[in-house]
Design a protein around this motif. Structure first.
Motif, PDB file in Angstrom:
ATOM      1  N   GLU A  91      -6.473 -18.108  12.059  1.00  0.00           N
ATOM      2  CA  GLU A  91      -5.420 -19.110  12.142  1.00  0.00           C
ATOM      3  C   GLU A  91      -5.088 -19.351  13.601  1.00  0.00           C
ATOM      4  O   GLU A  91      -5.085 -18.426  14.400  1.00  0.00           O
ATOM      5  N   ARG A  92      -4.811 -20.633  13.918  1.00  0.00           N
ATOM      6  CA  ARG A  92      -4.540 -20.984  15.314  1.00  0.00           C
ATOM      7  C   ARG A  92      -3.934 -22.379  15.408  1.00  0.00           C
ATOM      8  O   ARG A  92      -4.110 -23.212  14.518  1.00  0.00           O
ATOM      9  N   PHE A  93      -3.236 -22.603  16.498  1.00  0.00           N
ATOM     10  CA  PHE A  93      -2.754 -23.945  16.809  1.00  0.00           C
ATOM     11  C   PHE A  93      -3.932 -24.790  17.288  1.00  0.00           C
ATOM     12  O   PHE A  93      -4.808 -24.297  18.001  1.00  0.00           O
ATOM     13  N   THR A  94      -3.936 -26.048  16.901  1.00  0.00           N
ATOM     14  CA  THR A  94      -4.925 -26.987  17.439  1.00  0.00           C
ATOM     15  C   THR A  94      -4.274 -27.932  18.433  1.00  0.00           C
ATOM     16  O   THR A  94      -4.959 -28.638  19.163  1.00  0.00           O
ATOM     17  N   GLY A  95      -2.964 -27.933  18.471  1.00  0.00           N
ATOM     18  CA  GLY A  95      -2.223 -28.720  19.438  1.00  0.00           C
ATOM     19  C   GLY A  95      -0.750 -28.369  19.360  1.00  0.00           C
ATOM     20  O   GLY A  95      -0.238 -28.045  18.292  1.00  0.00           O
ATOM     21  N   ILE A  96      -0.079 -28.423  20.503  1.00  0.00           N
ATOM     22  CA  ILE A  96       1.363 -28.191  20.552  1.00  0.00           C
ATOM     23  C   ILE A  96       2.033 -29.536  20.761  1.00  0.00           C
ATOM     24  O   ILE A  96       1.703 -30.258  21.703  1.00  0.00           O
ATOM     25  N   ASP A  97       2.957 -29.876  19.865  1.00  0.00           N
ATOM     26  CA  ASP A  97       3.631 -31.164  19.931  1.00  0.00           C
ATOM     27  C   ASP A  97       4.983 -31.096  20.618  1.00  0.00           C
ATOM     28  O   ASP A  97       5.376 -32.026  21.313  1.00  0.00           O
ATOM     29  N   LYS A  98       5.725 -30.015  20.410  1.00  0.00           N
ATOM     30  CA  LYS A  98       7.014 -29.871  21.097  1.00  0.00           C
ATOM     31  C   LYS A  98       7.420 -28.408  21.152  1.00  0.00           C
ATOM     32  O   LYS A  98       7.001 -27.592  20.336  1.00  0.00           O
ATOM     33  N   VAL A  99       8.253 -28.122  22.168  1.00  0.00           N
ATOM     34  CA  VAL A  99       8.784 -26.787  22.397  1.00  0.00           C
ATOM     35  C   VAL A  99      10.294 -26.943  22.566  1.00  0.00           C
ATOM     36  O   VAL A  99      10.748 -27.792  23.327  1.00  0.00           O
ATOM     37  N   GLU A 100      11.060 -26.119  21.833  1.00  0.00           N
ATOM     38  CA  GLU A 100      12.518 -26.220  21.867  1.00  0.00           C
ATOM     39  C   GLU A 100      13.146 -24.846  22.010  1.00  0.00           C
ATOM     40  O   GLU A 100      12.437 -23.828  22.034  1.00  0.00           O
ATOM     41  N   ASN A 101      14.491 -24.821  22.057  1.00  0.00           N
ATOM     42  CA  ASN A 101      15.266 -23.583  22.050  1.00  0.00           C
ATOM     43  C   ASN A 101      14.856 -22.651  23.195  1.00  0.00           C
ATOM     44  O   ASN A 101      14.529 -21.486  22.982  1.00  0.00           O
ATOM     45  N   ASN A 102      14.876 -23.193  24.401  1.00  0.00           N
ATOM     46  CA  ASN A 102      14.504 -22.416  25.599  1.00  0.00           C
ATOM     47  C   ASN A 102      13.110 -21.806  25.494  1.00  0.00           C
ATOM     48  O   ASN A 102      12.859 -20.697  25.960  1.00  0.00           O
ATOM     49  N   GLY A 103      12.207 -22.509  24.846  1.00  0.00           N
ATOM     50  CA  GLY A 103      10.818 -22.066  24.744  1.00  0.00           C
ATOM     51  C   GLY A 103      10.534 -21.131  23.590  1.00  0.00           C
ATOM     52  O   GLY A 103       9.403 -20.677  23.432  1.00  0.00           O
ATOM     53  N   LEU A 104      11.539 -20.848  22.758  1.00  0.00           N
ATOM     54  CA  LEU A 104      11.348 -19.899  21.660  1.00  0.00           C
ATOM     55  C   LEU A 104      10.849 -20.550  20.370  1.00  0.00           C
ATOM     56  O   LEU A 104      10.387 -19.852  19.472  1.00  0.00           O
ATOM     57  N   SER A 105      10.949 -21.861  20.263  1.00  0.00           N
ATOM     58  CA  SER A 105      10.491 -22.582  19.068  1.00  0.00           C
ATOM     59  C   SER A 105       9.336 -23.496  19.436  1.00  0.00           C
ATOM     60  O   SER A 105       9.460 -24.331  20.333  1.00  0.00           O
ATOM     61  N   VAL A 106       8.227 -23.311  18.740  1.00  0.00           N
ATOM     62  CA  VAL A 106       7.001 -24.058  19.019  1.00  0.00           C
ATOM     63  C   VAL A 106       6.616 -24.836  17.762  1.00  0.00           C
ATOM     64  O   VAL A 106       6.558 -24.262  16.669  1.00  0.00           O
ATOM     65  N   TYR A 107       6.358 -26.123  17.922  1.00  0.00           N
ATOM     66  CA  TYR A 107       5.941 -26.986  16.820  1.00  0.00           C
ATOM     67  C   TYR A 107       4.583 -27.580  17.172  1.00  0.00           C
ATOM     68  O   TYR A 107       4.363 -27.999  18.300  1.00  0.00           O
ATOM     69  N   GLY A 108       3.699 -27.615  16.196  1.00  0.00           N
ATOM     70  CA  GLY A 108       2.397 -28.207  16.492  1.00  0.00           C
ATOM     71  C   GLY A 108       1.484 -28.278  15.297  1.00  0.00           C
ATOM     72  O   GLY A 108       1.838 -27.907  14.181  1.00  0.00           O
ATOM     73  N   ARG A 109       0.292 -28.789  15.588  1.00  0.00           N
ATOM     74  CA  ARG A 109      -0.763 -28.883  14.578  1.00  0.00           C
ATOM     75  C   ARG A 109      -1.449 -27.529  14.492  1.00  0.00           C
ATOM     76  O   ARG A 109      -1.647 -26.876  15.505  1.00  0.00           O
ATOM     77  N   PHE A 110      -1.804 -27.140  13.277  1.00  0.00           N
ATOM     78  CA  PHE A 110      -2.266 -25.781  13.031  1.00  0.00           C
ATOM     79  C   PHE A 110      -3.467 -25.808  12.114  1.00  0.00           C
ATOM     80  O   PHE A 110      -3.595 -26.675  11.254  1.00  0.00           O
ATOM     81  N   HIS A 111      -4.356 -24.839  12.314  1.00  0.00           N
ATOM     82  CA  HIS A 111      -5.514 -24.693  11.423  1.00  0.00           C
ATOM     83  C   HIS A 111      -5.524 -23.289  10.843  1.00  0.00           C
ATOM     84  O   HIS A 111      -5.405 -22.303  11.565  1.00  0.00           O
ATOM     85  N   SER A 112      -5.691 -23.215   9.530  1.00  0.00           N
ATOM     86  CA  SER A 112      -5.879 -21.954   8.818  1.00  0.00           C
ATOM     87  C   SER A 112      -7.207 -22.063   8.082  1.00  0.00           C
ATOM     88  O   SER A 112      -7.452 -23.050   7.373  1.00  0.00           O
ATOM     89  N   ASP A 113      -8.060 -21.063   8.244  1.00  0.00           N
ATOM     90  CA  ASP A 113      -9.333 -21.075   7.524  1.00  0.00           C
ATOM     91  C   ASP A 113      -9.098 -21.126   6.015  1.00  0.00           C
ATOM     92  O   ASP A 113      -9.904 -21.692   5.281  1.00  0.00           O
ATOM     93  N   GLN A 114      -7.989 -20.568   5.565  1.00  0.00           N
ATOM     94  CA  GLN A 114      -7.687 -20.538   4.129  1.00  0.00           C
ATOM     95  C   GLN A 114      -6.969 -21.799   3.647  1.00  0.00           C
ATOM     96  O   GLN A 114      -7.283 -22.328   2.592  1.00  0.00           O
ATOM     97  N   TRP A 115      -6.003 -22.300   4.427  1.00  0.00           N
ATOM     98  CA  TRP A 115      -5.137 -23.386   3.950  1.00  0.00           C
ATOM     99  C   TRP A 115      -5.430 -24.749   4.570  1.00  0.00           C
ATOM    100  O   TRP A 115      -4.825 -25.742   4.179  1.00  0.00           O
ATOM    101  N   GLY A 116      -6.298 -24.824   5.559  1.00  0.00           N
ATOM    102  CA  GLY A 116      -6.642 -26.109   6.163  1.00  0.00           C
ATOM    103  C   GLY A 116      -5.756 -26.438   7.352  1.00  0.00           C
ATOM    104  O   GLY A 116      -5.274 -25.556   8.047  1.00  0.00           O
ATOM    105  N   ASN A 117      -5.543 -27.737   7.573  1.00  0.00           N
ATOM    106  CA  ASN A 117      -4.802 -28.224   8.737  1.00  0.00           C
ATOM    107  C   ASN A 117      -3.450 -28.773   8.306  1.00  0.00           C
ATOM    108  O   ASN A 117      -3.353 -29.481   7.300  1.00  0.00           O
ATOM    109  N   PHE A 118      -2.425 -28.473   9.101  1.00  0.00           N
ATOM    110  CA  PHE A 118      -1.077 -28.938   8.799  1.00  0.00           C
ATOM    111  C   PHE A 118      -0.205 -28.759  10.039  1.00  0.00           C
ATOM    112  O   PHE A 118      -0.587 -28.105  11.000  1.00  0.00           O
ATOM    113  N   LYS A 119       0.991 -29.336   9.996  1.00  0.00           N
ATOM    114  CA  LYS A 119       1.968 -29.139  11.065  1.00  0.00           C
ATOM    115  C   LYS A 119       2.769 -27.885  10.752  1.00  0.00           C
ATOM    116  O   LYS A 119       3.084 -27.610   9.597  1.00  0.00           O
ATOM    117  N   THR A 120       3.106 -27.142  11.804  1.00  0.00           N
ATOM    118  CA  THR A 120       3.821 -25.877  11.608  1.00  0.00           C
ATOM    119  C   THR A 120       4.857 -25.657  12.693  1.00  0.00           C
ATOM    120  O   THR A 120       4.881 -26.360  13.701  1.00  0.00           O
TER     121      THR A 120
END
Length: 142
Positions: A91-120
């Motif tokens: 599992e890994r990020f494929t892209g980071i879309d935004k960072v909030e809360n003094n850098g503690l919250s990360v939002y982005g596109r994600f890939h899981s070998d089991q679940w596929g691609n989604f935003k997380t």
């Protein structure tokens, strides 16, 4: 799913195999890595954690967390250690879309070998010593 690079390597190998000229050096095929820019991550602990996640580096990942770190996946408490023993490297990020809360919250596109691609989202909580005490993850809609 094969990437274009894989097909180009296969085509090159087939071309070499069909020619009658000998190849003087052995052909080395290396696995490509999924490199993503993590420079937008402003918290150094979070950056190290995401870098370890991207690399599937269990030693580096677990070293950033407290012994009793908590994990919540879509608000459901999970067993942290066993969850990431299975997930790291798959599992890994494929892209980071935004960072909030003094850098503690990360939002982005994600890939899981089991679940596929989604935003997380990954939301980290740190103690006074800079160790991660809690990680909230889940699907995001933004």
């Amino acid at each position: 799913m094969k990437t274009l690079n894989h097909y180009l390597v296969y085509a090159s190998l087939i071309t070499l195999a069909t020619h009658s000229q000998a190849v003087s050096a052995p052909i080395q095929i290396t696995k490509t890595t999924n490199i993503m820019n993590t420079e937008t991550l402003t918290n150094p602990v979070v950056k190290k954690a995401i870098d370890a996640l991207q690399a599937g580096d269990k030693k580096a990942w677990f070293a950033l967390f407290t012994e009793n770190a908590e994990l919540f996946d879509d608000d459901h408490k999970m067993e942290f250690k066993s969850f990431f023993e299975k997930a790291l490297g798959h599992e890994r990020f494929t892209g980071i879309d935004k960072v909030e809360n003094n850098g503690l919250s990360v939002y982005g596109r994600f890939h899981s070998d089991q679940w596929g691609n989604f935003k997380t989202y990954f939301k980290f909580q740190l103690n006074a010593e800079g160790k991660i005490t809690r990680l909230d993850i889940g699907q995001a809609s933004y």
